[in-house]
Enzyme design. Structure first.
Site, mmCIF file in Angstrom:
data_model
loop_
_atom_site.group_PDB
_atom_site.id
_atom_site.type_symbol
_atom_site.label_atom_id
_atom_site.label_comp_id
_atom_site.label_asym_id
_atom_site.label_seq_id
_atom_site.Cartn_x
_atom_site.Cartn_y
_atom_site.Cartn_z
ATOM 1 N N HIS A 173 36.575 -8.455 -14.656
ATOM 2 C CA HIS A 173 36.922 -8.536 -13.231
ATOM 3 C C HIS A 173 37.255 -9.982 -12.871
ATOM 4 O O HIS A 173 36.375 -10.809 -12.710
ATOM 5 C CB HIS A 173 35.741 -8.024 -12.396
ATOM 6 C CG HIS A 173 36.073 -7.751 -10.953
ATOM 7 N ND1 HIS A 173 37.227 -8.193 -10.344
ATOM 8 C CD2 HIS A 173 35.390 -7.064 -9.989
ATOM 9 C CE1 HIS A 173 37.241 -7.797 -9.085
ATOM 10 N NE2 HIS A 173 36.138 -7.100 -8.849
ATOM 11 N N HIS A 176 39.762 -10.738 -6.459
ATOM 12 C CA HIS A 176 39.115 -10.546 -5.150
ATOM 13 C C HIS A 176 38.182 -11.667 -4.692
ATOM 14 O O HIS A 176 37.403 -11.490 -3.772
ATOM 15 C CB HIS A 176 38.338 -9.214 -5.116
ATOM 16 C CG HIS A 176 39.175 -8.035 -5.465
ATOM 17 N ND1 HIS A 176 38.646 -6.818 -5.823
ATOM 18 C CD2 HIS A 176 40.519 -7.883 -5.523
ATOM 19 C CE1 HIS A 176 39.622 -5.965 -6.094
ATOM 20 N NE2 HIS A 176 40.766 -6.601 -5.915
ATOM 21 N N TYR A 178 35.829 -13.203 -6.623
ATOM 22 C CA TYR A 178 34.563 -13.293 -7.348
ATOM 23 C C TYR A 178 34.642 -14.445 -8.360
ATOM 24 O O TYR A 178 35.589 -15.217 -8.357
ATOM 25 C CB TYR A 178 34.226 -11.945 -7.994
ATOM 26 C CG TYR A 178 33.991 -10.867 -6.958
ATOM 27 C CD1 TYR A 178 32.945 -10.982 -6.047
ATOM 28 C CD2 TYR A 178 34.824 -9.756 -6.864
ATOM 29 C CE1 TYR A 178 32.732 -10.016 -5.071
ATOM 30 C CE2 TYR A 178 34.612 -8.785 -5.896
ATOM 31 C CZ TYR A 178 33.570 -8.925 -4.998
ATOM 32 O OH TYR A 178 33.369 -7.970 -4.025
#
Length: 366
Positions: A173, A176, A178
């Protein structure tokens, strides 16, 4: 509404050098928070199995916390380390495979989006490249080189565990706002060492993570990388402003070992750059030559970052883009949250039976 025959491009097989799927549908990773004590239980396993039973091509799990004290924020967010949590994930894999599905864990560290005092590990401080939150406020000291290297190793360990448990791929990931994205973004990364600098230099953290994961899983195991332009606090944020910048971004990650790019947008139908109808996934495929997953409000008439509810939307535009080979796979989020049978219903032309998204879906594992 799309019928069975016009939806056919969605149900062509997908074959790449490392991953073969029965169709082009992917369950998007969606944080659920239903893992008691941060351990996925039989309800979580059954939740994923229901999607596999109903013909979802690839399931990407909700974000799972790598082995670092501040990797996640929330009592019910599943971890991806420790005997108990990994045993829970082994059961998830077993259920999905028994139902004929394929599944990848999303490996996650939330970085500076975690607040001080959050569970689990209330004493653990949020960490980020420069100690800045997404609004640019100084919260903590920058991470030391040792801390950065430790987290790189934790991603690698999680990748090795995923392969050991029988998962079919991993997703890293990097979207976004993070932790990985905080290294990409100049607003949150003001380092002057090898993890900071200009745009391509700020990619070093992600490059090392991908390389370390690749080393652990070997050459034949699929590595998916998710990225976005937008951040949780800024939907208009941009990592790259031009195709040339995107090309440089993709090249470094491809060389590091990414097999598939998961290109997160809020609305899949929106063009990414002026002068072309291609969305972010379309440009990513054109520039990298790699398979890509597109995502963003699929099947619904409301933007996915608005969780107040949404009606059903026509799928013709989506199907056209797949048929034109603008992207290879499509991730479905809220539509699958509410309706485990969404893919099967579309495949069978039962679009009148599709369930619209309701915010009630956030409070239950359908």
């Amino acid at each position: 509404m799309t019928n069975e025959s016009t939806a056919k491009p969605l149900f062509k097989t997908f074959n790449s050098d490392k991953l073969n799927l029965p169709n082009r549908t992917v369950m998007a990773p969606m944080t659920r928070g239903f893992s008691p004590g941060n351990v996925p239980d039989e309800n979580v396993a059954a939740y994923y199995r229901r999607r596999a039973e109903n013909e979802v091509g690839l399931i990407i799990t909700e974000g799972t916390g790598i082995n670092h004290p501040s990797s996640v924020s929330g009592a019910g967010i599943p971890l991806f380390h420790g005997e108990e949590a990994l045993s829970g994930w082994a059961e998830v894999v077993k259920e999905v495979h028994e139902a004929g599905g394929k599944i990848a864990p999303q490996l996650w560290h939330v970085g500076m989006t975690r607040s001080k005092g959050d569970v689990p590990n209330e004493e653990a401080e949020p960490v980020g490249p420069s100690g800045l939150n997404l609004d640019g406020e100084q919260v903590n000291e920058p991470m030391s080189i040792g801390e950065v290297e430790e987290i790189v190793q934790s991603y690698a360990e999680a990748a090795a565990e995923a392969k050991r448990l029988g998962f079919d791929a991993i997703e890293i990931h990097g979207a976004h706002g993070y932790l990985i994205d905080q290294f990409f973004w100049k607003q949150t990364n003001q380092r002057t060492d090898r993890y900071g600098g200009d745009f391509t230099d700020r990619m070093q953290f992600a490059v090392e993570i991908v390389e370390a994961c690749r080393q652990e899983v070997g050459e034949d195991f699929p590595v998916i990388f998710r990225f976005s332009q937008w951040k949780m606090n800024d939907y208009k944020a941009k990592l790259v402003d031009t195709p040339d910048e995107l090309d440089r971004f993709l090249k470094r990650l491809t060389e590091a070992g990414v097999d598939i790019f998961h290109c997160s947008t809020r609305r899949f139908w929106e063009p990414e750059f002026e002068g072309s109808d291609l969305n972010l996934a379309g440009w990513t495929k054109k520039l990298s030559g790699k398979p890509v997953i597109s995502v963003g409000s699929v099947g619904l008439d409301g933007v996915f970052t608005d969780f107040s509810g949404a009606g059903k939307a026509n799928l013709d535009g989506l199907v056209d883009k797949i048929d034109n080979e603008e992207f290879d796979l499509v991730a479905i989020g809220r539509s699958l949250l509410m309706d485990p049978e969404w893919v099967k219903k579309v495949q069978e032309g039962r679009t009148d039976d599709l369930l619209a998204f309701s915010k009630d879906a956030l409070h239950k594992l359908y």
